[in-house]
Write a protein that holds these residues in place. Structure first.
Motif, mmCIF file in Angstrom:
data_model
loop_
_atom_site.group_PDB
_atom_site.id
_atom_site.type_symbol
_atom_site.label_atom_id
_atom_site.label_comp_id
_atom_site.label_asym_id
_atom_site.label_seq_id
_atom_site.Cartn_x
_atom_site.Cartn_y
_atom_site.Cartn_z
ATOM 1 N N ARG A 16 1.076 -1.360 0.147
ATOM 2 C CA ARG A 16 0.197 -0.114 -0.269
ATOM 3 C C ARG A 16 0.420 1.249 0.282
ATOM 4 N NH1 ARG A 16 -3.262 -0.230 5.417
ATOM 5 N NH2 ARG A 16 -4.130 1.703 4.294
ATOM 6 N N PRO A 17 0.012 2.362 -0.160
ATOM 7 C CA PRO A 17 1.155 4.220 -0.689
ATOM 8 C C PRO A 17 1.924 3.782 1.436
ATOM 9 C CG PRO A 17 -0.874 3.504 -1.616
ATOM 10 C CD PRO A 17 -0.591 2.619 -0.860
ATOM 11 N N SER A 29 5.621 5.943 -1.485
ATOM 12 C CA SER A 29 5.934 4.966 -2.046
ATOM 13 C C SER A 29 4.556 4.871 -2.173
ATOM 14 C CB SER A 29 6.491 3.377 -1.797
ATOM 15 O OG SER A 29 5.439 3.030 -0.449
ATOM 16 N N GLY A 30 4.448 3.920 -4.348
ATOM 17 C CA GLY A 30 3.414 3.849 -4.666
ATOM 18 C C GLY A 30 2.979 2.550 -5.864
ATOM 19 N N ASP A 76 5.927 -4.079 -6.111
ATOM 20 C CA ASP A 76 5.456 -3.468 -5.521
ATOM 21 C C ASP A 76 6.619 -3.491 -3.992
ATOM 22 O OD1 ASP A 76 3.135 -2.817 -6.970
ATOM 23 O OD2 ASP A 76 2.195 -4.072 -6.596
ATOM 24 N N TRP A 307 -3.754 6.517 3.771
ATOM 25 C CA TRP A 307 -2.785 5.819 3.543
ATOM 26 C C TRP A 307 -1.935 5.402 4.513
ATOM 27 C CZ3 TRP A 307 -2.936 7.366 -2.735
ATOM 28 C CH2 TRP A 307 -3.886 6.182 -3.196
ATOM 29 N N GLU A 322 -5.656 8.534 0.071
ATOM 30 C CA GLU A 322 -6.178 8.206 -2.066
ATOM 31 C C GLU A 322 -6.951 10.004 -2.325
ATOM 32 O OE1 GLU A 322 -9.669 5.340 -1.355
ATOM 33 O OE2 GLU A 322 -8.019 4.314 -0.496
ATOM 34 N N TRP A 358 1.152 10.217 -10.007
ATOM 35 C CA TRP A 358 0.000 9.445 -9.127
ATOM 36 C C TRP A 358 -0.966 8.319 -10.041
ATOM 37 C CZ3 TRP A 358 -2.433 10.462 -5.370
ATOM 38 C CH2 TRP A 358 -3.869 9.190 -5.119
ATOM 39 N N PHE A 361 -0.386 5.240 -7.508
ATOM 40 C CA PHE A 361 -0.907 5.402 -6.826
ATOM 41 C C PHE A 361 -2.491 4.849 -7.241
ATOM 42 C CE2 PHE A 361 2.511 8.734 -5.437
ATOM 43 C CZ PHE A 361 2.878 7.972 -4.318
ATOM 44 N N PHE A 364 -4.303 1.917 -5.370
ATOM 45 C CA PHE A 364 -4.876 1.629 -4.810
ATOM 46 C C PHE A 364 -5.980 2.241 -4.054
ATOM 47 C CE2 PHE A 364 -0.366 0.857 -5.599
ATOM 48 C CZ PHE A 364 -0.222 -0.249 -4.596
#
Length: 421
Positions: A16-17, A29-30, A76, A307, A322, A358, A361, A364
């Motif tokens: 997850r971000p 992070s994404g 990821d 997140w 998000e 983006w 991201f 997610f």
């Protein structure tokens, strides 16, 4: 002593971000992309971007460091952390890579190593000589920073999936949290020497945090919707906060769970901020270290699910959420309450960097619960038993009826034969 590596029952939480701060540095992070910048330095507009898809691939063929077959994962990012000084940064990804960076004076990749199992958490020692990595099999490995190409060393093992690892500020104790409700405290120099267990949670322990300015205290969070304060060397529980008592009025769901996905702490004022998985609210507490309790101070309602969260040393609270239009939110303490800030230069700079990236991201957004697969399954055994019992009774009844019909037919046949004689 628990075994040196168990079956790791259960599926580990997915990627997850995430967000991390250290001094003037911010990292986010994404997917498989790391973004990092000096967000508090107005004259420095450089953005460091590292894409794990371009990282070194395994040279071990289809086998890991332990010689066992590996399955190819995504790129990821699963976990990352700054060193205490901010000089180093480490991350691990779904392809079982452990990547070490210099973060000062500029960002530079130092090494790419391969781990045995997918990792769930990592931390860098206060001495900044090792990275401790917890994995889904229940093991903790240490990796040298001073010898950045060296293989990992097995330090300890649980019989269950590990969800978090922490260190005491003096590096003397390793603390580990697992899916089976346990927090274990081990001596770092002799991890087979178990100092204590902190037992009391009723579900998986999702997060643990040793309080930096009260190094004998541990804060933990769990899928049982509680925050607990411990004197971890003795394993004594000092305080328990039921989040449902605080969060309850906001929801009409009677079975709502509050699994904590992030705890962040600010030494200045002793403030604790908590983010629950899939709930668009941040809860702020203040630690009363003398009374050994958490005092509820504020809730920050978000328009979108959060997140991650992180405190600055000054008490400013950052929220990664998000929302493409406002991926970052900044709240600043004022008269004991955190209030939203929009005109901060660092906020504007980092928000622009995230918006420009983006695409990593957006996958997610709207994702399901990060922890739902970790809850213990419950079964209605009595209902199944009664159903099976009813089926057996019906089968026995049908069998008796069939036997009775067969017996009556045989009797009638015998009487007919006698009449013919």
């Amino acid at each position: 002593m628990e075994g040196g590596g168990g079956g790791g029952g259960g599926r580990s939480p997915g990627p997850r971000p995430a967000l991390a701060l250290r001094g003037a540095l911010m990292a986010a992070s994404g997917g498989g992309r790391l973004l990092a910048a000096r967000y508090r330095e107005p004259g420095d507009d450089s953005l460091f971007v590292y894409d794990c898809s371009n990282a070194e691939k395994t040279t071990l063929g289809n086998k890991g460091q332990d010689g066992k077959p590996t399955d190819k994962g995504s790129d990821d990012i699963l976990a990352f952390a700054f060193s205490p000084s901010g000089d180093y940064f480490a991350l691990t990804d779904d392809s079982k890579r452990l990547i070490l960076f210099h973060a000062k004076p500029s960002w530079e990749c130092v090494s790419v190593r391969f781990v045995n199992r997918r990792c769930t958490s990592l931390i860098i020692t206060a001495a900044e000589d090792k990275i401790l990595v917890a994995d889904k099999s229940g093991d903790v490995y240490s990796y040298s920073i001073t010898e950045p190409q060296a293989d990992g060393k097995l330090e300890l093992g649980h019989l269950s999936l590990l969800l978090d690892v922490a260190l005491s500020p003096d590096d003397r104790y390793i603390l580990t949290a697992d899916r089976d409700e346990k927090i274990r405290v081990s001596l770092a120099k002799a991890p087979y020497n178990i100092v204590s267990y902190c037992l009391g949670h009723k579900e998986f322990v999702s997060k643990i945090l040793v309080i930096p300015n009260y190094p004998d205290l541990l804060l933990s969070a769990s899928g049982d919707s509680t925050l607990r304060l411990w004197e971890y060397k003795s394993g004594e529980e000092l305080y328990c906060c039921h989040l449902s008592n605080i969060c309850g009025p906001e929801t009409t769901k009677t079975d709502q769970k509050y699994p904590v996905s992030r705890i962040t702490y600010c030494c200045q004022g002793g403030y604790v901020a908590v983010l629950c998985d899939c709930i668009p609210t941040v809860y702020v507490f203040q630690l009363d270290a003398v009374a050994h309790q958490l005092v509820y101070r504020q809730q920050i309602s978000l328009k979108h699910k959060g997140w991650d969260i992180a405190f600055e040393e000054t008490g400013d609270l950052w929220i990664l959420q998000e929302d493409n239009e406002a991926p970052l939110q900044l709240y600043r303490p004022c008269d004991g309450q955190w209030k939203v800030v929009t005109d901060d230069k660092g906020l504007q700079k980092m928000s622009k960097y995230l918006q420009d990236n983006w695409t990593v991201f957006e996958g997610f957004v709207g994702a399901e619960s990060h922890y739902s697969s970790l809850y213990k399954a419950s079964f209605d055994n009595m209902a199944a038993y009664l159903q099976r019992k009813e089926e057996r009774l019906q089968q026995q009844k049908k069998k008796r009826q069939d036997l009775q019909r067969g017996s009556n037919g045989q009797t009638k046949k015998m009487k007919t034969e006698e009449s013919a004689l």
